[in-house]
Design a protein around this motif. Structure first.
Motif, PDB file in Angstrom:
ATOM      1  N   HIS A   3       0.808  -1.211   0.000  1.00  0.00           N
ATOM      2  CA  HIS A   3       0.000   0.000   0.000  1.00  0.00           C
ATOM      3  C   HIS A   3       0.847   1.270   0.000  1.00  0.00           C
ATOM      4  CE1 HIS A   3      -3.059  -2.960   1.285  1.00  0.00           C
ATOM      5  NE2 HIS A   3      -3.905  -2.119   0.726  1.00  0.00           N
TER       6      HIS A   3
ATOM      7  N   ILE B 121       3.080   4.324  -1.358  1.00  0.00           N
ATOM      8  CA  ILE B 121       2.936   5.148  -2.563  1.00  0.00           C
ATOM      9  C   ILE B 121       4.323   5.611  -2.986  1.00  0.00           C
ATOM     10  CG2 ILE B 121       1.841   7.195  -3.555  1.00  0.00           C
ATOM     11  CD1 ILE B 121      -0.041   7.088  -1.030  1.00  0.00           C
TER      12      ILE B 121
ATOM     13  N   LYS C 114       1.640   5.981   3.493  1.00  0.00           N
ATOM     14  CA  LYS C 114       0.203   6.221   3.311  1.00  0.00           C
ATOM     15  C   LYS C 114       0.023   7.622   2.748  1.00  0.00           C
ATOM     16  CE  LYS C 114      -0.439   7.999   8.006  1.00  0.00           C
ATOM     17  NZ  LYS C 114      -1.251   7.917   9.245  1.00  0.00           N
ATOM     18  N   PRO C 115      -1.159   7.966   2.256  1.00  0.00           N
ATOM     19  CA  PRO C 115      -1.365   9.312   1.699  1.00  0.00           C
ATOM     20  C   PRO C 115      -0.987  10.410   2.688  1.00  0.00           C
ATOM     21  CG  PRO C 115      -3.194   7.911   1.108  1.00  0.00           C
ATOM     22  CD  PRO C 115      -2.357   7.121   2.077  1.00  0.00           C
TER      23      PRO C 115
ATOM     24  N   GLU D 287      -0.994  13.606   4.946  1.00  0.00           N
ATOM     25  CA  GLU D 287      -2.060  14.308   5.665  1.00  0.00           C
ATOM     26  C   GLU D 287      -1.640  15.701   6.097  1.00  0.00           C
ATOM     27  OE1 GLU D 287      -3.135  11.779   8.879  1.00  0.00           O
ATOM     28  OE2 GLU D 287      -4.109  10.274   7.594  1.00  0.00           O
TER      29      GLU D 287
ATOM     30  N   GLY E 288      -3.666  10.952  -1.988  1.00  0.00           N
ATOM     31  CA  GLY E 288      -4.822  10.064  -1.976  1.00  0.00           C
ATOM     32  C   GLY E 288      -6.062  10.724  -2.532  1.00  0.00           C
ATOM     33  N   THR E 289      -5.873  11.730  -3.392  1.00  0.00           N
ATOM     34  CA  THR E 289      -7.010  12.463  -3.979  1.00  0.00           C
ATOM     35  C   THR E 289      -6.981  12.330  -5.501  1.00  0.00           C
ATOM     36  OG1 THR E 289      -5.669  14.486  -3.968  1.00  0.00           O
ATOM     37  CG2 THR E 289      -7.138  14.125  -2.078  1.00  0.00           C
ATOM     38  N   GLN E 290      -6.750  11.124  -5.966  1.00  0.00           N
ATOM     39  CA  GLN E 290      -6.543  10.892  -7.401  1.00  0.00           C
ATOM     40  C   GLN E 290      -7.717  11.361  -8.257  1.00  0.00           C
ATOM     41  OE1 GLN E 290      -5.947   8.757  -4.942  1.00  0.00           O
ATOM     42  NE2 GLN E 290      -4.312   7.292  -5.417  1.00  0.00           N
TER      43      GLN E 290
END
Length: 297
Positions: free
Chosen positions: A19, A21, A35-36, A38, A143-145
């Protein structure tokens, strides 16, 4: 029992890696996040715009001076400007991603930031297509693809429409005046040269070196451009007034002067590699079309 625990740990690590990126930034380096992101710190005005376009505005916890667009960006805490960064404040914000301008932030401070171990993404779009790609990459890191893809597609569509309408129009020779003392312009190694071509124009100093060459008044007179363009003050106002085009009126036989083709465009629309560059491009295209219409019949 120990074997099962070990297996569980290995499975967990494998899942985490699956997971993670990983994105390649504009310096060619790989940026990996578990992770994406923040909490993001933006260290250039154009970066702030790109992050908002990618759907990550709410995740920006720090930005530099002149990060003024969109309006919401004006409320983001400041962590310095293009000359100096407040490294202590950046660290205190606990970012999980820092996005910097490779050639706009001090190299010494970049070295100190990298030593902190916080993931750093270098942003420097050099072509129109790079702007859309940058939005997509930042969207992946955030995480805003879906939002990012909508914005990048819209920009790509706007540029394609301008290219289809103007690129094959009769050529207009263009001098882009970056500064007046000393007199400076841009060669072909930049986004705005591509915008000139998009509008059916030809940069009269495209072959010059370096990227931002200093030239003489005599060189401009010899090139005799049909249009002269400069950036007018946007939010990023310089320490002294931007160069005016009035100086060229001393040579009334200069084609750009004789035909009234002295154009100013909001600097924030043509100097920042962001989706708003499509607006600046549209304005330039209209100006060059006006230059064509002013040609003797």
């Amino acid at each position: 029992m120990r074997l099962r625990c070990a297996i569980a740990v290995l499975i967990g690590l494998a899942a985490a890696r699956a997971h993670a990126i990983t994105i390649t930034d504009d310096s060619g380096a790989s940026v990996t996040l578990a992770k994406p992101a923040e909490r993001v710190v933006s260290l250039a005005p154009h970066v702030t715009e790109l992050l908002f376009a990618a759907g990550g505005g709410a995740h920006i916890v720090g930005a530099v001076t002149y990060s003024d667009y969109p309006k919401e960006a004006q409320a983001i805490p400041r962590v310095g400007d293009n000359k100096a960064l407040d490294l202590e404040r950046i660290v205190a914000l606990h970012p999980d991603l820092i996005v910097v301008w490779r050639h706009g932030n001090a190299a010494r401070q970049m070295d100190r930031l990298q030593a902190l171990g916080i993931p750093i993404y270098f942003s420097e779009p050099k072509h129109l297509a790079d702007i859309a790609t940058s939005i997509d990459k930042l969207g992946a890191l955030l995480g805003t693809q879906q939002q990012a893809r909508a914005a990048s597609d819209a920009f790509t569509r706007d540029i394609a429409q301008l290219r289809a309408r103007y690129a094959q129009r009769p050529s207009v020779s263009v001098f882009y005046q970056v500064w007046d003392d000393p007199l400076m312009t841009l060669n072909r190694d930049n986004v705005f040269d591509e915008v000139i071509g998009l509008c059916g124009g030809a940069n009269v100093f495209a072959a010059e070196k370096p990227r931002v060459p200093t030239i003489s008044t005599e060189a401009v007179l010899a090139a005799n451009p049909e249009a002269i363009v400069t950036a007018t003050p946007g939010a990023t106002k310089p320490d002294r007034p931007l160069p005016a085009l009035e100086r060229w009126k001393r040579w009334p036989s200069l084609t750009a002067v004789a035909r009234g083709n002295l154009f100013g465009i909001d600097g924030d629309l043509i100097n920042r590699p962001t989706p708003r560059l499509a607006l600046g491009a549209a304005e330039l295209c209209r100006d060059l079309e006006a230059a064509r219409e002013r040609r003797p019949k």
